[in-house]
Design an enzyme around this catalytic site. Structure first.
Site, mmCIF file in Angstrom:
data_model
loop_
_atom_site.group_PDB
_atom_site.id
_atom_site.type_symbol
_atom_site.label_atom_id
_atom_site.label_comp_id
_atom_site.label_asym_id
_atom_site.label_seq_id
_atom_site.Cartn_x
_atom_site.Cartn_y
_atom_site.Cartn_z
ATOM 1 N N HIS A 144 -19.651 5.140 -1.486
ATOM 2 C CA HIS A 144 -20.985 4.693 -1.906
ATOM 3 C C HIS A 144 -21.186 4.997 -3.388
ATOM 4 O O HIS A 144 -21.280 6.156 -3.780
ATOM 5 C CB HIS A 144 -22.048 5.389 -1.052
ATOM 6 N N ASP B 210 -23.549 4.611 -6.432
ATOM 7 C CA ASP B 210 -24.872 4.258 -6.945
ATOM 8 C C ASP B 210 -24.752 3.780 -8.392
ATOM 9 O O ASP B 210 -24.258 4.522 -9.228
ATOM 10 C CB ASP B 210 -25.801 5.481 -6.921
ATOM 11 N N ASP C 94 -27.768 3.026 2.298
ATOM 12 C CA ASP C 94 -28.609 3.994 1.595
ATOM 13 C C ASP C 94 -30.034 3.569 1.250
ATOM 14 O O ASP C 94 -30.851 4.429 0.951
ATOM 15 C CB ASP C 94 -27.882 4.485 0.326
ATOM 16 N N ASP D 82 -20.825 9.457 -0.767
ATOM 17 C CA ASP D 82 -21.109 9.089 -2.158
ATOM 18 C C ASP D 82 -19.882 9.329 -3.041
ATOM 19 O O ASP D 82 -19.306 10.416 -3.016
ATOM 20 C CB ASP D 82 -22.263 9.950 -2.705
HETATM 21 ZN ZN LIG Z 1 -27.315 5.396 -2.929
#
Ligand SMILES: [Zn+2]
Length: 1144
Positions: free
Chosen positions: A156, A158, A270, A407
């Site tokens: 993941h 971001d 998320d 993450d």
């Molecule tokens: Zn996220």
């Protein structure tokens, strides 16, 4: 050649005669050049004449458009169909409106609102699976059909959160992707999924041809799958559907161009709650399946108990199965490894081999993973199998999905090896032991769904359907994630400004290219027009807006420097897109196109306001008026004829405005510019005038100095209740209420509305409509604090955890300064409190703009500690506990305020609208930005304006929210009579905005752009630009006209554009009176050629919402010969690839 020219001139001349006589007839023409019939052999002179004719014609078009619109309006009123007069005083008088539907959940259908009514929200301890229950199985469940397991590696990433997008890319993301190439290539059984195209495309730009080739091979082999394929994994609460779709288009177009594939499964692990608007867009983009994760733990538990974690998610307004998409809801707390293999995190954590002893991450349950060896493989495999089996019991099929990641995972080679090698040993063990009845392998998300569908088909079963949304999310206890609906409101507003600027630039740029091609013939563009550079700026604007839809961006949940990085991107894109608007407008309004010259250092046009920094509000420039009239060019970005009030700042208190082409004077008003609360500027004045703007037009106005006292001036009443106040506001008339007058409610009215405000605070108290409908409507301001105990969880960027006392009235030691202005164009009341300035304004306009009350706030809470400011509307609308909020500006969703839930759970996201209603009236609050909204008591509606919170709320951000700014918010308040009678529908009824609310919302979100010509002397001749003869039907929204990239020439505009139309759903119960000046669709079949006349489409091809090409699609296939008739169904967005005609 010459003969056809001659013919053109003769026809043109004839036209001109008609034009002139029409003008005379209507006494609207103030002067114009008579056509000269004499034909000169000089071709250049002929050219000039044709230009003049064109000029005249376009001026006339505007008149015709206005007349047509008003004619159609009357026609709509009286037209009979089937011999029945259409009466507007009863319900269902709007053909094409959607009557209230009661949601009928089918036999196996799930309605989320019902589940909310049903669940106790008691949060009992479930044991190992804390928020769930004990799962039992016998062990023989898989004897017939073995457990078919897909372990899906994911990372993941971001695009900005604790680090900026670029920061993460440098430190983690590029290494993850580089290693992916190596590690997937080592063994073709290995798989990986990737979601964020913003990162993937950046990495693609960094790698060489050979690596790109390898990527394609992995994609073709099914080892690497791009899931969702959006620019980011978008937030689904604060994002507007324009931006949601735009970032999906950007990602999908990129994938198709570079990898030649189409995403088929969505992955959203998320985002903090999930919206069916996103689902609609995914389905429309051609996706078959999707996965969601962050859903209220009590809802998850219920779904797990009912085995409905997999369902067909259906739009609430859809009575067919057309919008269904297969959705998988992950059952447990998180998407990390401890919460994906099964219900017991202490066990699952032992199968996250990145947490092997000696590394940087460990298992908080204190049982570390062990490398899989021959000695322990049996014990380990059986331990894991038990988790898999328990998890499998929550689903209806024996196909099981187990995500493997977290993450920013898989950064270094070691981590890849630890996961892949150890799991492969476990899988091999399973393979060697058929008595365990499990087939386990690495898979992509689509591998899983394919197997699931295969199983469902062969078993002849279908999944239950579900309607509703997944807000407001709670991950544990009473920790509801409603804070982020408002966090960093300055940027939530800036997001929408960029969105409006991008949409306007896209449309005007596409129209400019089409006009240029028509003008030059042969598909050529003007040599001096920076088409390629502008296309680059548009692309960058799309990507920056897209990036900001990320679930840590528009949500306001990034670290301070990351917020500044996003803000800077939004700010730069706004400035860059303004360049596109300015030079497009420049070319379009020039009478003689040969005079076009592009010079970025000396732009011909400029916006009338300046934004100086990423955290600054726009400031209007003060225009100097000299002897020559000053041209203003106004762009109406909407598809509707608009009467808009345009306000500019000038350096003198008297001016007049004329429409340049006709010389028609416009009604105007001069208002004071307040530099202090009680002091007006002496060298800057606000000039406001009413502009009549045809759809998508550029209209030129001239502003000139006028003789002293010739322009209507606003009159002021300025006071502070109970005290003396000196006011300096020359040359305006200022008064203060004296004696008993000071205690009489303030009152303002226009043709449609009468409002009364408190004489002490200036805040609204009562509202009366022209029809006689009266409603108490008090505006109040209140503070929320947060919990005070030492060990108590407190509000932060994500969470709203207000103190037990709830909202407290905003206290003030002395009454606010109140300023009332009255003028012919608008009148308003402004209340100046210490932390906010609140203005309620009425426009003296006919049409929809005069039907709503405009509310604006300027909030500054930088001096506060742990406080949140709320604006509450208290009315006597008897709505019970029901109210409605929009989802992403796309649809309305019923809400129920429930006492069994804590206060913070009853807050919902509002990105553009919310309303309360009873059987006789509806009160709608339309909003220009996203915020949290609640209706805590009957008749009440409140929005959270800003929040300042000193502490972190333990969701990983590691800081509070203390970077508040001077923040603006804007609304339209609409009170409408409901003539539908008793429309009190029980159950989860589906409602829509009224026609009036749609129009009001459109003008709120897409206000006109005002440009000024920069040089005062020797301006070239300008003409009005009118691309459309008529307004579009007012339920058809031109979502975008987005130029597509040239497939042959990278980073250049092609001749094709994406035409995106959204046919809105209309409410039937509120019959607008007077009827808005537009028509609405009666039929689903629409002739696009008529709709967009005189624009002509050379080709129109319906496509998926992200404009992906079909492989079997032939360019310009004869299948869609004109007329281009398209089906536009209510609520649906339709996408077409169009080529706008390049010859007459
Ligand atoms: Zn996220």
């Amino acid at each position: 050649m010459k003969r056809s020219r001659l013919l053109a001139v003769l026809v043109g001349g004839l036209f001109c005669v008609v034009v002139v006589s029409m003008y005379r007839m209507l006494e609207l023409m103030q002067g114009g050049e008579p056509p000269v019939g004499q034909v000169n052999e000089d071709l250049s002179r002929l050219q000039q004449k044709i230009d003049k004719l064109e000029h005249l014609l376009s001026g006339n078009n505007q008149l015709v458009a206005t007349l047509r619109d008003s004619l159609l309006n009357h026609k709509a009123l009286w037209e009979t169909r089937g011999g029945v007069n259409r009466s507007l005083d009863s319900a269902h008088s709007l053909s094409g409106c959607q009557s209230v539907k009661k949601m009928e959940a089918g036999e196996d259908g799930v309605q989320l609102l019902d589940i909310y009514d049903l669940l106790p929200f008691d949060n009992p301890d479930g044991g190992a699976w804390k928020q769930g229950f004990e799962i039992r199985y016998h062990g023989n469940e898989w004897d017939e059909q073995p457990l078919e397991l897909f372990l899906v590696p994911h990372s993941h990433n971001d695009p900005g959160w604790l680090k900026t997008f670029d920061g993460y890319y440098q430190d983690q993301t590029k290494h993850i992707l580089n290693n992916m190439l190596i590690k997937l290539s080592e063994d073709n059984r290995r798989k990986m999924i990737w979601a964020e195209i913003s990162y993937f495309s950046k990495w693609w730009n960094d790698i060489d041809k050979q690596k790109r080739h390898l990527v394609k091979r992995l994609v073709e082999a099914g080892q690497l799958e791009l899931v969702t394929g959006g620019w980011v994994m978008a937030d689904e609460a604060n994002s507007h559907y324009f931006a949601l779709l735009d970032q999906l288009i950007e990602g999908h177009q990129w994938i198709q161009k570079h990898l030649g594939v189409k995403p088929s499964s969505g992955w959203a692990v998320d985002p903090f709650g999930h919206s069916p608007s996103m689902t609609y867009l995914l389905k429309g983009a051609g996706l078959k399946n999707m996965l969601i994760q962050r859903v209220h733990y009590a809802v998850k538990k219920h779904f797990a108990q009912k085995q409905t974690l997999e369902f067909l998610w259906r739009q609430s307004w859809d009575s067919t199965s057309r919008s269904d998409i297969t959705c998988h809801m992950m059952p447990f707390y998180s998407y990390d490894v401890p919460h994906t293999c099964g219900p017991n995190p202490a066990v699952c954590c032992q199968f996250d081999f990145h947490r092997l002893p000696g590394g940087r991450v460990f298992c908080p349950w204190r049982i570390p993973p062990q490398p899989i060896t021959e000695q322990n493989v049996e014990e380990r495999a059986l331990l894991l199998l038990d988790q898999y089996r328990q998890k499998s019991r929550l689903f209806r099929s024996p196909v099981l999905l187990v995500p493997l990641g977290d993450d920013f995972r898989y950064v270094d080679a070691r981590e890849w090896d630890d996961q892949f090698i150890n799991y492969q040993r476990l899988f091999d063990y399973f393979d060697q032991h058929p008595e365990l009845h499990i087939k386990a392998r690495f898979g992509t998300l689509s591998d899983y769904f394919q197997a699931l569908h295969g199983h469902l088909n062969s078993a002849g079963t279908t999944l239950p359907t579900l309607q509703g949304d997944f807000f407001t999310y709670a991950d544990r206890d009473d920790h509801y994630w409603s804070g982020y609906f408002t966090s960093r409101p300055f940027y939530k507003r800036l997001d929408r400004i960029l969105e409006a600027t991008l949409r306007a630039s896209e449309i005007l740029f596409s129209l400019t290219l089409a006009e240029m091609r028509r003008f030059h013939g042969n598909g050529r563009l003007s040599a001096d027009f920076p088409a390629r550079e502008h296309f680059g700026l548009l692309t960058e604007g799309r990507r920056n807006l897209g990036l900001f839809q990320h679930h840590d961006a528009v949500t306001g949940t990034g670290r301070d420097p990351v917020v500044v990085d996003y803000g800077t991107r939004l700010f730069h894109s706004i400035l860059n897109l303004r360049q596109v608007l300015q030079s497009s407008a420049h070319w379009l309004i020039l009478l003689d196109k040969n005079q076009y010259h592009h010079d970025q250092s000396k732009p011909f046009l400029q916006m009338d306001d300046v934004i100086s920094a990423q955290d600054a509000l726009p400031q209007k420039m003060t225009l100097r008026l000299g002897d020559q009239p000053r041209p203003l060019i106004i762009f109406n970005p909407t598809e509707q004829l608009q009467s808009s009030v345009i306000s500019i700042l000038i350096d003198c208190p008297d001016a007049h405005v004329v429409e340049a082409q006709t010389g028609r004077p416009m009604a105007a008003q001069i208002s004071a510019v307040w530099v202090e609360l009680n002091q007006a500027s002496t060298d800057s004045f606000q000039l406001s005038f009413i502009a009549e703007l045809p759809p998508l037009s550029l209209v030129v106005y001239h502003v000139s100095k006028a003789t002293t006292g010739s322009t209507a001036r606003a009159q002021y009443t300025v006071y502070r209740h109970g005290s003396q106040l000196a006011v300096h506001a020359e040359p305006f008339q200022v008064s203060a209420p004296q004696g008993p007058e000071a205690d009489v409610p303030l009152s303002l009215n226009n043709k449609h509305i009468h409002i009364w405000s408190s004489p002490k605070t200036g805040l609204l108290q009562k509202l009366r409509m022209k029809s006689g409908l009266v409603r108490q409507l008090q505006v109040q301001f209140l503070w929320y604090g947060t919990r005070s105990g030492f060990n108590q969880d407190k509000s932060g960027a994500y969470l709203f955890l207000p103190g037990k006392e709830g909202a407290q009235p905003y206290p003030f030691a002395q009454p606010p300064l109140v300023r009332i202005s009255r003028g012919p164009i608008f009148s308003d009341v402004t209340s100046c409190f210490r932390h906010f300035t609140h203005t309620v304004r009425l426009y003296h306009l006919d049409g929809h703009a005069g039907r709503s009350v405009e509310i604006s706030n300027m909030v500054d809470i930088r001096s506060e500690v742990n406080r949140e400011l709320v604006m509450r509307l208290r009315s006597d609308v008897a709505n019970g506990n029901r109210f409605y909020t929009d989802l992403n500006g796309f649809q309305m969703q019923q809400r129920r305020t429930l006492d069994k839930l804590p206060l913070q759970a009853n807050f919902y996201p509002m990105s553009s609208a919310s309303f309360l209603q009873d059987s006789t009236s509806r009160l709608s609050l339309l909003s220009a930005q996203s915020q949290a909204v609640a209706a805590l008591k009957p008749g009440e509606l409140e929005v959270l304006l800003d929040r300042r919170l000193q502490q972190d709320d333990n969701r990983g951000l590691g800081q509070g929210v203390t970077d508040n700014k001077l923040t603006a918010s804007l609304y339209h308040l609409l009170l409408e009579e409901r003539s539908g009678g008793s429309q009190e529908v029980g159950g989860a009824s589906v409602e829509h905005l009224s026609l009036l609310a749609h129009l009001s919302s459109l003008s709120l979100s897409h206000p006109p752009f005002t440009m000024v010509a920069m040089s005062n002397s020797q301006l070239p001749k300008m003409q009005t630009f009118l691309p459309l003869r008529l307004s579009l039907p007012c339920d058809v929204h031109l979502l975008n006209l987005r130029t597509l990239e040239d497939p042959q020439e990278a980073e250049s505009p092609s001749q094709e554009a994406a035409l995106l139309l959204h046919r809105k759903g209309l409410d039937c119960s509120a019959a607008p009176e007077p009827v808005p000046a537009c028509t609405w669709s009666e039929h689903e079949e629409v002739n696009l050629d008529e709709l967009f006349s005189p624009l002509r489409f050379r080709s129109v091809r319906r496509s998926g919402l992200t404009l992906l090409r079909d492989d079997d699609e032939e360019p310009n296939s004869g299948q869609h010969r004109p007329p281009h008739v398209a089906r536009l169904q209510p609520m649906e967005i339709s996408a077409f690839r169009v080529e706008i005609h390049d010859s007459n």
